[in-house]
Scaffold this active site. Structure first.
Site, PDB file in Angstrom:
ATOM      1  N   SER A   1       4.183   2.209  11.109  1.00  0.00           N
ATOM      2  CA  SER A   1       3.897   1.389  12.078  1.00  0.00           C
ATOM      3  C   SER A   1       3.860   2.111  13.569  1.00  0.00           C
ATOM      4  CB  SER A   1       5.184   0.290  12.099  1.00  0.00           C
ATOM      5  OG  SER A   1       4.619  -0.848  12.925  1.00  0.00           O
TER       6      SER A   1
ATOM      7  N   LYS B   1       1.460   1.591   7.414  1.00  0.00           N
ATOM      8  CA  LYS B   1       1.981  -0.013   7.741  1.00  0.00           C
ATOM      9  C   LYS B   1       1.025  -0.228   8.896  1.00  0.00           C
ATOM     10  CE  LYS B   1       5.105  -3.518   9.310  1.00  0.00           C
ATOM     11  NZ  LYS B   1       4.485  -3.688  10.771  1.00  0.00           N
TER      12      LYS B   1
ATOM     13  N   ASP C   1      -6.468  11.394  17.169  1.00  0.00           N
ATOM     14  CA  ASP C   1      -7.937  11.114  17.454  1.00  0.00           C
ATOM     15  C   ASP C   1      -8.396  11.625  18.922  1.00  0.00           C
ATOM     16  OD1 ASP C   1      -8.059   9.553  15.053  1.00  0.00           O
ATOM     17  OD2 ASP C   1      -8.482   7.656  15.806  1.00  0.00           O
TER      18      ASP C   1
END
Length: 448
Positions: free
Chosen positions: A289, A314, A300
């Site tokens: 999470s 998750k 990224d």
């Protein structure tokens, strides 16, 4: 004549019909199902062998309805609300263990560092068969949490079964106040620091900012290891703010749900800070999470090297929706997406460098008692988990030589830095990477 409760439910159905008016078929189906539910409740009240508490039965039905959606939606009583506030504020009283339900069995996900569960040697994947002699098979997750928590100094006995054991074992633990120290820092070598985040709670961003300010008062920071291993997540806004500390621009994470209010894009802000030192982020199967949000954003944007093993997976957002009686529901209302637009739901984040934890096991451990790779739990192993709508490839396979979860718990107890680096090959590899980047930077010719 229909039972009064049946008439009430039918009245509610009629009053709610405008919600479903856009689709006549859905309206009729919903009305029919509510009528069936009311009929069943009436028959229970009339013919069940004992008197029935209607409120208790209806709450059980609500609990079952929500648990059928996904592993993270649940009914919360007023007491559950208070427990949630305690957990996010920084402490609670219990044995200190993250739990989930896997294949209908209450299962340990990870013990909290330094807690009674951690000291007693409870491992990820352990099945909790009984709590104080009561079978957990029919317990909801929230009921199990309430039974494990309690006043400081009181005892609770749990019966566990571990992969490879022939019989169950009883463990008696004394409940303690479990302080959730979210952030812990350590200087591994001059200028090279480790920042460990155990979960994201209300004070996490403040604590990390204070740690960074403290580092800046020393010789220049040459590199930072952000350790998110076994971090199960926590508050979404804190995960976003932590990522923002290390990014100056661009998307951190976006959420998408059916409601327009759930279509949110969180962006980084340039606050004038100089947190531009080299970074390595450590993750493993217990990183879930919020920790996946941070790792995905830094990966990224190529702000950090992600090292370790695939994360939990998750990728959903839960919203607490209050009800008039003081209770509420925790409902999955959106999925979150990394800056590149991909979802990690049920797939997880694949590190840039796959480095399993290979700490040596002690001679006292027998093969039957050491955790095996197939006991590692990820989102895709939970019943009713949401499917990934952006990836078509199969979930990442377990890596040969996957880390033993109990070994990670052991290395967290090591205070001596030299011993820690010797035992923790992931931390050691991350430090070597930062030292190499620092050396390469120094060797670059200066521009005039």
């Amino acid at each position: 004549m229909k039972h009064p409760l049946l008439l009430l439910l039918l009245f509610v159905c009629c009053c709610c019909s405008p919600v479903f008016a856009a689709d006549g078929t859905e309206n009729r189906d919903t009305y029919r199902h509510l009528e069936t539910f009311a009929n069943v409740l009436t028959l229970i009240q009339q013919y069940y062998v004992d008197d029935v508490d209607s409120g208790k039965v209806i709450n059980a039905a609500i609990t079952g309805m929500l648990s059928s959606l996904d592993p993270h939606s649940a009914y919360m009583s007023p007491e559950d609300f208070r427990d949630l506030e305690e957990e996010t504020s920084g402490s609670f009283s219990g044995i200190g263990i993250e739990i989930s339900i896997r294949d209908g069995i209450l299962t340990a996900v990870a013990p909290i560092e330094g807690s009674p569960a951690d000291r007693e040697g409870i491992q990820p994947g352990d099945q909790i068969i009984r709590i104080n002699g009561e079978l957990t098979k029919a317990m909801s997750l929230l009921d199990a949490v309430k039974k494990l928590r309690g006043e400081k100094g009181t005892m609770v006995t749990i019966t566990i079964l571990r992969e490879g054991w022939q019989n169950t074992r009883d463990l008696t633990l004394i409940r303690e106040a479990i302080p959730l120290y979210s952030v812990r820092t350590m200087e591994l070598e001059p200028g090279f620091f480790s920042i460990r985040i155990s979960n994201f709670q209300a004070t996490t961003t403040r604590d990390i900012r204070n740690a960074l300010n403290s580092m800046s008062r020393k010789p220049p920071v040459r590199g930072v290891i952000l350790d998110l291993r076994n971090n199960p997540g926590g508050l979404l806004d804190q995960a976003v703010k932590v990522a923002d500390l290390f990014l100056d621009q661009g998307i951190i994470v976006s959420t998408r749900g059916r409601d327009k209010e759930e279509q949110i894009v969180f962006r980084a802000h340039d606050d004038g800070g100089r947190n531009d030192f080299p970074m390595v982020v450590l993750v493993n199967s217990g990183s879930a999470s919020g920790s996946e949000i941070v790792a995905g954003a830094l990966q990224d944007h190529k702000r950090a090297i992600i090292l370790g093993t695939p994360t939990f997976g998750k990728g959903s957002v839960q919203t607490i929706l209050p009800l008039p009686d003081g209770s509420g529901i925790r409902l999955t209302t959106a999925k979150y997406y990394t800056p590149s637009g991909g979802s990690i739901q049920a797939t997880g984040i694949t590190p840039d460098m796959l480095v399993p934890l290979t700490t040596p096991t002690t001679a006292a451990e027998t093969p039957s008692e050491s955790a095996r790779p197939d006991t590692i739990i990820r989102e895709r192993d939970l019943p009713h988990h949401l499917k990934n709508d952006t990836h078509t490839e199969p979930p990442p396979k377990e890596i040969k030589g996957m880390e033993h979860p109990e070994d990670f718990n052991k290395i967290q107890e090591i205070q001596n830095i030299e011993t820690l680096l010797k035992e923790d090959n992931q931390l050691r590899t991350a430090l070597i990477i930062l030292q190499s980047l620092d050396l390469a930077t120094k060797k670059q010719p200066s521009k005039k």
